[in-house]
Design a protein around this motif. Structure first.
Motif: not given
Length: 318
Positions: A272-300
């Motif tokens: 998230m870009e915040v006025e007055g800050l040079t770098d964006p802020v990281r807003i937590p969304v959650g933690v996921v665990q992978v349940i399926s893996v393909d060559d170029g993608a994964a489902v978590a």
């Protein structure tokens, strides 16, 4: 020889205890021991940490921390076995204790990336004591110890896990057996497995053989995986993005070709870009665990969620 690595910055992430920070700052100076006869530079070397060995013996071994004793022997003996560095035992105990990695009595291999970041380790050794037993005959008492004729057998197993990608780089198995003098279990309370009183018994001799075999096999596996471990170290931490949101989970744009594996955990966050800050802020969304893996993608799927995920959210090591 003690290697004094850069600074303790990589050990401070997510730490909240001032006392813990002071302890870590003090320990980091003594945290790493050079373990190669050629003294390779730290930037070109692999750093290994030995996690606490699992031991489910219980019963007659209640009150005797066999797993901890074996862990100490393996860590000590791993030094000088190859061109890699070994993390000091005290630092590992401190990190595991403060971060609650071993709350259940076992350190979860799926958290290898997180543990590796805190320890500055490129690979972790997860081990188990799968056999630790002896049978005794008649006995005598000498020098304050109860000794008997004994046959002993010790078996160990383990895995070497890459902390950058969570990939198992090698499996280890070892065993040791011996016959001779035994020792009463009650006499093992407070006795180090490094002590001559233990190592001169059949159980001690079997333990030493099993540990030596384990360490030799581990060193060879590390050497064989050195190129892959160094390449993973050079690539750095695995990061990606959410490309689709599904029920209770997300689809990621990284997969097996990038080193993603089943059950791997990722932290999901939103920039998230915040006025007055040079770098964006990281807003937590959650933690996921992978349940399926393909060559170029994964489902978590989400294990923790602070807010609904969106396409474009970022993922990185937990």
């Amino acid at each position: 020889m003690i290697l004094k690595r850069g600074g303790p910055e990589h050990l401070m992430r997510g730490r909240t205890s001032t006392n813990g920070q002071l302890i870590i700052c003090a320990l980091i100076v003594l945290a790493f021991v050079v373990a190669g006869p050629h003294g390779a530079a730290a930037s070109e070397s692999i750093t290994i940490a030995v996690m606490p060995f699992d031991f489910g013996g219980g019963g007659q071994w209640s009150g005797i921390d066999v797993g901890r004793q074996i862990t100490s022997l393996v860590t000590d003996n791993l030094v000088n076995k190859g061109d890699f560095l070994v993390v000091e035992r005290d630092l590992i105990d401190e990190i595991i204790g403060e971060q609650d990695f071993g709350a259940s009595g076992r350190v979860d291999p799926s958290r290898a990336a997180e543990i590796g970041r805190l320890l500055g380790a490129d690979a972790l050794i997860f081990g188990s004591v799968t056999r630790f037993e002896f049978s005794s005959g008649g006995g005598i008492s000498a020098f304050g110890f109860s000794l008997s004729s004994t046959s002993a057998s010790v078996e160990l197993s383990g895995r070497i896990v890459d902390t950058s990608q969570g990939v198992v780089r090698g499996s280890i198995a070892s065993e040791g057996s011996a016959s001779g003098l035994g020792i009463d279990i009650d006499d093992l309370n407070g006795i180090s497995f490094n002590a001559s009183q233990f190592q001169e018994t059949a159980l001690g001799e079997a333990t030493v053989k099993a540990v030596d075999d384990f360490v030799g096999n581990a060193a060879r596996a590390i050497d064989e995986s050195a190129e892959d471990l160094l390449a993973a170290k050079e690539r750095g931490e695995l990061e990606g993005a959410v490309v689709a949101v599904i029920e209770q989970g997300v689809v990621l744009n990284i997969g097996a070709d990038d080193g993603v594996r089943m059950q791997q955990r990722f932290r999901v966050y939103r920039l998230m870009e915040v006025e007055g800050l040079t770098d964006p802020v990281r807003i937590p969304v959650g933690v996921v665990q992978v349940i399926s893996v393909d060559d170029g993608a994964a489902v978590a799927v989400f294990e923790q969620m602070t807010q609904p995920a969106q396409v474009g959210d970022r993922v990185g090591p937990e």
